[in-house]
Design an enzyme around this catalytic site. Sequence first.
Site, PDB file in Angstrom:
ATOM      1  N   GLY A  11      40.844  28.924 -28.069  1.00 18.85           N
ATOM      2  CA  GLY A  11      42.080  28.163 -27.994  1.00 18.85           C
ATOM      3  C   GLY A  11      42.595  27.877 -29.386  1.00 18.85           C
ATOM      4  O   GLY A  11      42.351  28.631 -30.321  1.00 18.85           O
ATOM      5  N   CYS A  12      43.267  26.760 -29.535  1.00 10.69           N
ATOM      6  CA  CYS A  12      43.837  26.381 -30.826  1.00 10.69           C
ATOM      7  C   CYS A  12      42.754  26.373 -31.901  1.00 10.69           C
ATOM      8  O   CYS A  12      41.741  25.698 -31.765  1.00 10.69           O
ATOM      9  CB  CYS A  12      44.468  24.994 -30.714  1.00 10.69           C
ATOM     10  SG  CYS A  12      45.048  24.341 -32.278  1.00 10.69           S
ATOM     11  N   PHE A  13      42.967  27.128 -32.972  1.00 15.34           N
ATOM     12  CA  PHE A  13      41.923  27.202 -33.998  1.00 15.34           C
ATOM     13  C   PHE A  13      41.720  25.883 -34.730  1.00 15.34           C
ATOM     14  O   PHE A  13      40.662  25.658 -35.305  1.00 15.34           O
ATOM     15  CB  PHE A  13      42.099  28.374 -34.960  1.00 15.34           C
ATOM     16  CG  PHE A  13      43.461  28.573 -35.578  1.00 15.34           C
ATOM     17  CD1 PHE A  13      44.292  27.542 -35.943  1.00 15.34           C
ATOM     18  CD2 PHE A  13      43.903  29.867 -35.802  1.00 15.34           C
ATOM     19  CE1 PHE A  13      45.529  27.758 -36.523  1.00 15.34           C
ATOM     20  CE2 PHE A  13      45.143  30.107 -36.394  1.00 15.34           C
ATOM     21  CZ  PHE A  13      45.951  29.042 -36.749  1.00 15.34           C
ATOM     22  N   TRP A  14      42.697  24.991 -34.719  1.00 11.62           N
ATOM     23  CA  TRP A  14      42.503  23.688 -35.345  1.00 11.62           C
ATOM     24  C   TRP A  14      41.299  22.979 -34.746  1.00 11.62           C
ATOM     25  O   TRP A  14      40.539  22.324 -35.449  1.00 11.62           O
ATOM     26  CB  TRP A  14      43.710  22.790 -35.146  1.00 11.62           C
ATOM     27  CG  TRP A  14      44.964  23.185 -35.828  1.00 11.62           C
ATOM     28  CD1 TRP A  14      45.142  24.142 -36.784  1.00 11.62           C
ATOM     29  CD2 TRP A  14      46.246  22.601 -35.614  1.00 11.62           C
ATOM     30  NE1 TRP A  14      46.453  24.189 -37.168  1.00 11.62           N
ATOM     31  CE2 TRP A  14      47.159  23.253 -36.463  1.00 11.62           C
ATOM     32  CE3 TRP A  14      46.709  21.595 -34.779  1.00 11.62           C
ATOM     33  CZ2 TRP A  14      48.509  22.916 -36.501  1.00 11.62           C
ATOM     34  CZ3 TRP A  14      48.049  21.264 -34.826  1.00 11.62           C
ATOM     35  CH2 TRP A  14      48.935  21.921 -35.689  1.00 11.62           C
TER      36      TRP A  14
END
Length: 178
Positions: A11-14
């Site tokens: 998902g979101c790499f953050w």
Amino acid sequence: MAVEKAIFAGGCFWCMVKPFDTWEGVHNVISGYTGGQVENPTYEQVKTGETGHYEAVEITFDPEIISYDTILDLYWKQIDPTDAGGQFHDRGSQYRAAIFHTTPEQKEKAQQSKEKLAESGIFKKPIVTEILPATRFYPAEEYHQDFYKKEKEVYEKDRTKSGRDDFIETHWNVMTEN
């Protein structure tokens, strides 16, 4: 000192940096893109879902201090391995979960860990996270790197809104830290 690289999409790499970044033996966690057909993709291109890339993290680690098996275990506990359409509130092909193996040993260990998870009974639905050969990894733009440190309030708000931590706590029975 020998180092290895592990590449994961979740998902979101953050949200995929901090869980690995704080472990002893992990030297670096880079946000980036992999698995697509466009050379040197930008965030603007990848977020359209049309480049074939996944948002991913590349983890450089010392296998004498932290094993690939431990990193795999950490990875599974960050994602919903039953969701083929993205992760949490991030939807689309660029947010799919996948393990990208860089060696035959990583491939074997990833497959074994996926089978073990499937047999565990933790999830009622099938485990759909793919295990794929690593392709070129492109680091994301600088403002995406270490986002949880640079933009703490934005990161925490986005992570809470995503539902990731609620899912992790419910399915893994662990208390989570943003």
